[in-house]
Design an enzyme around this catalytic site. Structure first.
Site, PDB file in Angstrom:
ATOM      1  N   GLU A 105       0.817  -1.206   0.000  1.00 56.67           N
ATOM      2  CA  GLU A 105       0.000   0.000   0.000  1.00 56.67           C
ATOM      3  C   GLU A 105       0.858   1.265   0.000  1.00 56.67           C
ATOM      4  OE1 GLU A 105       0.333  -1.455   4.317  1.00 56.67           O
ATOM      5  OE2 GLU A 105       0.232  -2.288   2.281  1.00 56.67           O
ATOM      6  N   ARG A 106       2.178   1.121   0.124  1.00 61.11           N
ATOM      7  CA  ARG A 106       3.049   2.302   0.151  1.00 61.11           C
ATOM      8  C   ARG A 106       3.344   2.840  -1.245  1.00 61.11           C
ATOM      9  NH1 ARG A 106       7.459  -0.139   4.454  1.00 61.11           N
ATOM     10  NH2 ARG A 106       5.990  -0.552   6.147  1.00 61.11           N
ATOM     11  N   GLU A 162      18.091  -6.906  10.502  1.00 64.75           N
ATOM     12  CA  GLU A 162      18.061  -6.336   9.152  1.00 64.75           C
ATOM     13  C   GLU A 162      17.651  -4.864   9.281  1.00 64.75           C
ATOM     14  OE1 GLU A 162      16.448  -7.418   4.704  1.00 64.75           O
ATOM     15  OE2 GLU A 162      15.102  -7.805   6.390  1.00 64.75           O
ATOM     16  N   CYS A 176      16.630  -6.597  -0.296  1.00 64.41           N
ATOM     17  CA  CYS A 176      16.869  -7.817   0.459  1.00 64.41           C
ATOM     18  C   CYS A 176      18.199  -8.458   0.088  1.00 64.41           C
ATOM     19  CB  CYS A 176      15.723  -8.810   0.255  1.00 64.41           C
ATOM     20  SG  CYS A 176      15.596  -9.456  -1.420  1.00 64.41           S
TER      21      CYS A 176
END
Length: 499
Positions: free
Chosen positions: A176-177, A384, A281
């Site tokens: 949704e960003r 992370e 990632c």
């Protein structure tokens, strides 16, 4: 204020749940749009449309399905700049990086044009008297993907291109960003000739995710995101009898041997550690120089390179090194972790905490950080960070360096920089990590190989794209066929021995 939509059954559909999320311009901090967050009823409508359209699409021969993807690739190239601009505006990536995001998805679509070859079954003639055995790869039906903010073009294409090539319908729940590019991709697919209902884009949050996981019609779910959510989706989806493929967090180590070309290694670390503001990632977030001399020399080469990085919005030109992070919350979390590194005793040799860009003070920009003498017990090593933060962990020898990467809970990617072939070969064979680079800092395989980590970076037994994608999005059916010759002799009640 722009109000975005869902894309259901070939139409842009306004949200009906009454719930919305803000879509920011990360460079300015301003809300530029709002996106609807679907409820279960809206997801049910998308699933129903997909289920209605899929049987006819699954019956289309693979060559004709591949032609749709051929046209889709042409349209991606036609609209590359338009897509990249929309991606940069919502994500914050530099314009060249946004085009790279689209390009790596496009390459998977190109690979999936080989669907006629990849979907061929096996055949055994005369397995017994008058008996033939053959296998078929058939589509699952309705499939779904839940994709992250950091690659809003590439990862959706990694999922829906093979799913569609295999004859499935696909429901995409993007982040949704930055939801605009997924909506644009759906439009291009239908312009390329994909029937209505085969691709659906349903925006949402956890309510939409749970609607996918608990819907009996949806046969498979793909996910890329954080490890805690990957574990939730994998466990819940498997419990519902779905085929599930989840990819989680990472903490990628790059080992620098004493014989490495340190200029090459430093350049690689800066690009792999700070590109896309570290929101990858496969970013290198841990540098492991072997030996104190190697570490000191590497540090001296890294500092000036990092200090001259150009940080700016994508509109500032193609020479920008990286832009803002995606949200204010992401910025706050990065700076919080940087502070823990200082508090726990790491040596912060490049401090970007006070970075501010004139004219963009409200944007989500984070300066570059370099830590030295980081240890395994520190939060900045274990966690992370997903930001422009590189940690140096010094190792006395090769075995200690190897052990650092092998002992970490994540196992997405790793790299080694060395001139010694024996060391590189030993590293590639022994390391318990899914993707390995030898003098390559971000070892993301090309589309005709598969992408996937080990340990807590991946859940499921098949990787993304490459041959594994065609296995994931199909079921194998095996047929044993007999066409006896001569006069029917009646039923048989035992296994007949072969002559």
């Amino acid at each position: 204020m722009q109000e975005l939509t869902h894309y259901i059954n070939g139409e842009h559909v306004k949200g009906t749940s009454g719930r919305f999320a803000d879509v920011y311009n990360p460079a300015t901090g301003e809300v530029q749009a709002k996106v609807p967050l679907a409820n279960k009823a809206e997801m049910d409508a998308a699933v129903a449309a997909a289920a209605s359209a899929q049987p006819a699409w699954g019956a289309v021969n693979p060559q004709r399905r591949a032609r749709v993807l051929m046209k889709f690739v042409d349209l991606l190239n036609r609209d590359m700049d338009k897509l990249a601009e929309a991606l940069s505006r919502e994500h914050g990536k530099t314009f060249p990086d946004a085009k790279g995001d689209i390009q790596r998805g496009l390459e998977v679509a190109e690979y999936c044009i080989a669907a006629p070859q990849m979907l061929k079954g096996e055949y055994t003639d005369a397995a017994g008297p008058g008996i033939d055995i053959y296998s078929m790869r058939q589509p699952l039906g309705v499939t779904a993907g839940i994709t992250p903010f950091n690659f809003p073009a590439m990862i959706p294409m990694w999922m829906f291109a093979p799913a569609i090539a295999c004859g499935n319908a696909f429901i995409l729940k993007p982040s949704e960003r930055d939801p605009s590019v997924p909506l644009m991709l759906a439009e291009l697919l239908e312009e390329a000739g994909l029937p209505k209902g085969i691709i659906q884009v349903v925006n949402g949050d956890k309510e939409a995710v749970d609607a996918i996981l608990y819907d009996d019609t949806i046969q498979s779910v793909g996910f890329v995101g954080s490890t805690p959510i990957a574990e939730y989706i994998y466990g819940t989806g498997c419990a519902q009898g779905k085929r599930v493929q989840c990819f989680g967090g990472a903490k990628n180590h790059m080992i620098i041997m004493p014989d490495a070309d340190l200029d090459q290694a430093a350049d690689a670390l800066v690009g792999a550690g700070y590109g896309a503001a570290g929101e990858r990632c496969m970013a290198i977030s841990v540098a492991v120089p072997v030996g104190e001399e190697t570490a000191d020399k590497l540090r001296d080469k890294l500092i000036p390179r990092i200090e001259k990085l150009k940080i700016a919005p994508y509109t500032a030109g193609d020479d920008v090194d990286y832009g803002p992070v995606v949200t204010s919350a992401a910025k706050d979390n990065i700076l919080r972790l940087v502070q823990t590194g200082v508090d726990q005793g790491a040596d912060l040799v490049v401090d970007g905490r006070d970075f501010s860009l004139q004219g963009y003070e409200d944007g989500f920009f984070v300066g570059p950080h370099l830590f030295d003498r980081v240890t395994k017990d520190m939060d900045i090593y274990k966690t992370e960070i997903f930001g422009p933060v590189l940690s140096m962990v010094r190792a006395e020898n090769y075995e200690e360096a190897l052990g650092l990467a092998m002992d970490h809970e994540y196992g997405n990617g790793t790299a080694i920089f060395t001139r010694d072939g024996d060391t590189a070969r030993d590293f590639a064979n022994r390391i318990n990590i899914g993707m390995v680079g030898v003098n390559v800092p971000i070892p993301v395989p090309l589309a005709y190989h598969t992408f996937g980590g080990w340990k807590k970076s991946a859940f499921g037994d098949l990787n993304q794209h490459g041959p594994d994608a065609f296995k994931f999005y199909t079921r194998t059916k095996t047929v044993t066929s007999r066409w006896p010759s001569g006069i029917k002799e009646g039923g048989e009640f035992h296994f007949k021995q072969m002559d």
